[in-house]
Design a protein around this motif. Structure first.
Motif, PDB file in Angstrom:
ATOM      1  N   UNK A 309       0.518  -1.383   0.414  1.00  0.00           N
ATOM      2  CA  UNK A 309       0.513   0.148  -0.529  1.00  0.00           C
ATOM      3  C   UNK A 309       0.383   1.106   0.074  1.00  0.00           C
ATOM      4  N   UNK A 310       2.186   1.102   0.769  1.00  0.00           N
ATOM      5  CA  UNK A 310       3.049   1.853   0.434  1.00  0.00           C
ATOM      6  C   UNK A 310       3.699   2.649  -0.724  1.00  0.00           C
ATOM      7  N   UNK A 311       4.162   1.489  -1.616  1.00  0.00           N
ATOM      8  CA  UNK A 311       4.346   1.278  -2.595  1.00  0.00           C
ATOM      9  C   UNK A 311       3.655   2.215  -3.933  1.00  0.00           C
ATOM     10  N   UNK A 315       3.618   6.144  -6.136  1.00  0.00           N
ATOM     11  CA  UNK A 315       3.776   5.760  -6.842  1.00  0.00           C
ATOM     12  C   UNK A 315       3.166   5.941  -7.738  1.00  0.00           C
ATOM     13  N   UNK A 316       1.331   6.726  -6.660  1.00  0.00           N
ATOM     14  CA  UNK A 316       0.449   6.771  -6.893  1.00  0.00           C
ATOM     15  C   UNK A 316       0.881   8.628  -7.062  1.00  0.00           C
ATOM     16  N   UNK A 317       1.300   9.549  -6.129  1.00  0.00           N
ATOM     17  CA  UNK A 317       1.496  10.738  -6.005  1.00  0.00           C
ATOM     18  C   UNK A 317       2.729  11.172  -6.780  1.00  0.00           C
ATOM     19  N   UNK A 318       3.361  10.725  -7.447  1.00  0.00           N
ATOM     20  CA  UNK A 318       4.804  10.165  -8.774  1.00  0.00           C
ATOM     21  C   UNK A 318       3.903  11.025 -10.320  1.00  0.00           C
ATOM     22  N   UNK A 319       2.829  10.097 -10.308  1.00  0.00           N
ATOM     23  CA  UNK A 319       1.683   9.403 -11.462  1.00  0.00           C
ATOM     24  C   UNK A 319       1.534  11.045 -11.114  1.00  0.00           C
ATOM     25  N   UNK A 320       0.535  11.333 -10.168  1.00  0.00           N
ATOM     26  CA  UNK A 320      -0.289  12.885 -10.347  1.00  0.00           C
ATOM     27  C   UNK A 320       1.181  14.018 -10.579  1.00  0.00           C
ATOM     28  N   UNK A 321       1.867  14.190  -9.562  1.00  0.00           N
ATOM     29  CA  UNK A 321       3.109  15.362 -10.014  1.00  0.00           C
ATOM     30  C   UNK A 321       3.387  15.319 -11.630  1.00  0.00           C
ATOM     31  N   UNK A 322       3.601  13.579 -11.692  1.00  0.00           N
ATOM     32  CA  UNK A 322       4.273  14.030 -13.690  1.00  0.00           C
ATOM     33  C   UNK A 322       3.209  14.373 -14.730  1.00  0.00           C
TER      34      UNK A 322
END
Length: 413
Positions: A309-311, A315-322
């Motif tokens: 869940x942490x990973x 990855x979701x946050x990084x994807x949102x920023x990108x």
């Protein structure tokens, strides 16, 4: 119906009217020379009287016979002896030539009344020699397929002359082969079936069809009937006692079986309860063996789920920023392209307007009257404007449009 009537009229004309006419003519010719006018008158009067008698006979005895519902009409020719059967319509019947008989196609019943009582005039006899009466009903009808063939042999009273002898020739010997008790109770259905089996071919040979034989009340002599009633009562009582004993025995067996069944049921229930407890204990032990490893696996699974869940969140946050960076860059590019497109559009519109104005200026310089026409068009849509060149001095303003006389002469000298 119309074809039969036409045939009748044609027959009357050919068989009666034409021969009578020829006869009258022949009589007139024969008597004409010898008797003169008086003889001719007498021949005509005789012919008229004969014709009148013939018409009166046809009126009082019409040569037609109608067939009613539920019957068959048989017409016999007295000349050649042929017979024909008809079931519907109207039949030609000539007096002194045709004979007509009517037969009902419905079921008819013959009852030997004299044998219905044990004290009657002709009671039946059993194998013991006792008199008894039986209420019999024999249902029969004529055979339509053989009616034309057998009608000459049929008497007027078919019940008394045909059915009665055939029935008596069967029932008396048949009842004489059975006892009173068999006729009264035990073998009644068998006797009835034998009556049908033996009587059917006899009636068929006579041109009749047997529909059935009904065997009703059996009348016994008074003394025999009283003894029969006592015997039947004793037999019923004996059967009742036997049934009672059988019922008691069945009840005792039932109670024994119920006790055995209850004992077996209790033993089976106790054994099942003990086996159930043993199975439950073993199952609890086996369950505990499997529960501890299962709990450990659950803990490990939860740890792995937390890490996953942490990973996933990272990855979701990084994807949102990108995605946001890509969206901002796309928004800037789209705005730049829109600005370039707008500048290019303004440049093309300006060039088009400048070219249009240049062309309009050249046109107005060449045709100054266009300004006046445009002004007139703007003032009202009801005004029609015609542009024509300036006429020569002293000429009509529209002479250039319609042409001058000098120009016409110059073209056509």
């Amino acid at each position: 119906m119309s074809s039969r009537l036409e045939a009748l009229l044609k027959f009357v004309q050919q068989a009666l009217i034409e021969p009578l006419g020829r006869l009258a003519v022949a009589i007139g010719h024969a008597l004409r020379g010898s008797y003169g006018i008086a003889a001719r008158r007498r021949g005509r009067v005789a012919a008229a009287v004969l014709l009148g008698l013939l018409v009166y006979g046809l009126y009082t005895h019409p040569p037609m016979a109608s067939i009613h519902r539920g019957e068959v009409l048989v017409r016999t020719n007295a000349l050649d002896g042929t017979a024909s059967a008809y079931s519907a319509g109207t039949v030609l019947v000539l007096p002194a030539i045709h004979q007509v008989r009517r037969y009902s196609t419905r079921d008819q019943v013959y009852r030997p009344v004299e044998s219905a009582s044990a004290t009657g005039t002709a009671p039946f006899q059993s194998v013991e020699g006792l008199s008894l009466g039986v209420d019999l009903a024999v249902r029969w009808t004529v055979d339509p397929s053989r009616l034309a063939q057998m009608s000459k042999e049929f008497p007027d009273d078919m019940n008394g002359d045909l059915v009665r002898p055939a029935v008596q020739g069967v029932i008396f010997p048949l009842f004489a082969r059975y006892t009173v008790r068999e006729i009264f109770s035990s073998r009644r259905a068998e006797i009835q079936q034998e009556l049908i089996t033996e009587l059917k071919p006899k009636l068929a040979a006579l041109g009749l069809v047997l529909r059935g034989v009904d065997m009703g009340k059996v009348d016994l002599p008074r003394d025999y009937r009283a003894g029969m009633d006592r015997l039947l009562a004793e037999e019923l009582e004996t059967e009742k006692v036997g049934y009672t004993l059988q019922l008691k025995e069945a009840q005792v067996k039932q109670m024994q079986l119920e006790a055995e069944a209850d004992k077996v049921r209790r033993q089976t229930a106790a054994e099942a309860a003990s086996v159930e407890q043993v199975i439950a204990a073993r199952a609890q032990e086996e369950t505990m063996k499997h529960i501890l490893p299962f709990k450990q696996k659950q803990i490990e699974q939860r740890k792995l789920e937390a890490e996953a869940d942490k990973v996933a969140r990272i990855r979701t946050a990084e994807g949102s920023a990108e995605a946001r960076r890509i969206e901002a860059k796309g928004e800037a590019d789209s705005r730049q392209k829109l600005a370039d497109a707008e500048a290019y559009r303004l440049e093309l519109v300006g060039k088009a307007n400048a070219g249009q104005m240049e062309r309009e200026g050249a046109l107005i310089a060449h045709y100054p009257l266009l300004i006046q026409k445009t002004l007139a068009d703007k003032l009202s849509d009801k005004v029609q404007v015609i542009i024509a060149p300036t006429p020569a001095a002293g000429r009509f303003i529209g002479s250039n449009l319609i042409g001058s006389q000098d120009a016409a002469e110059a073209e056509h000298p």
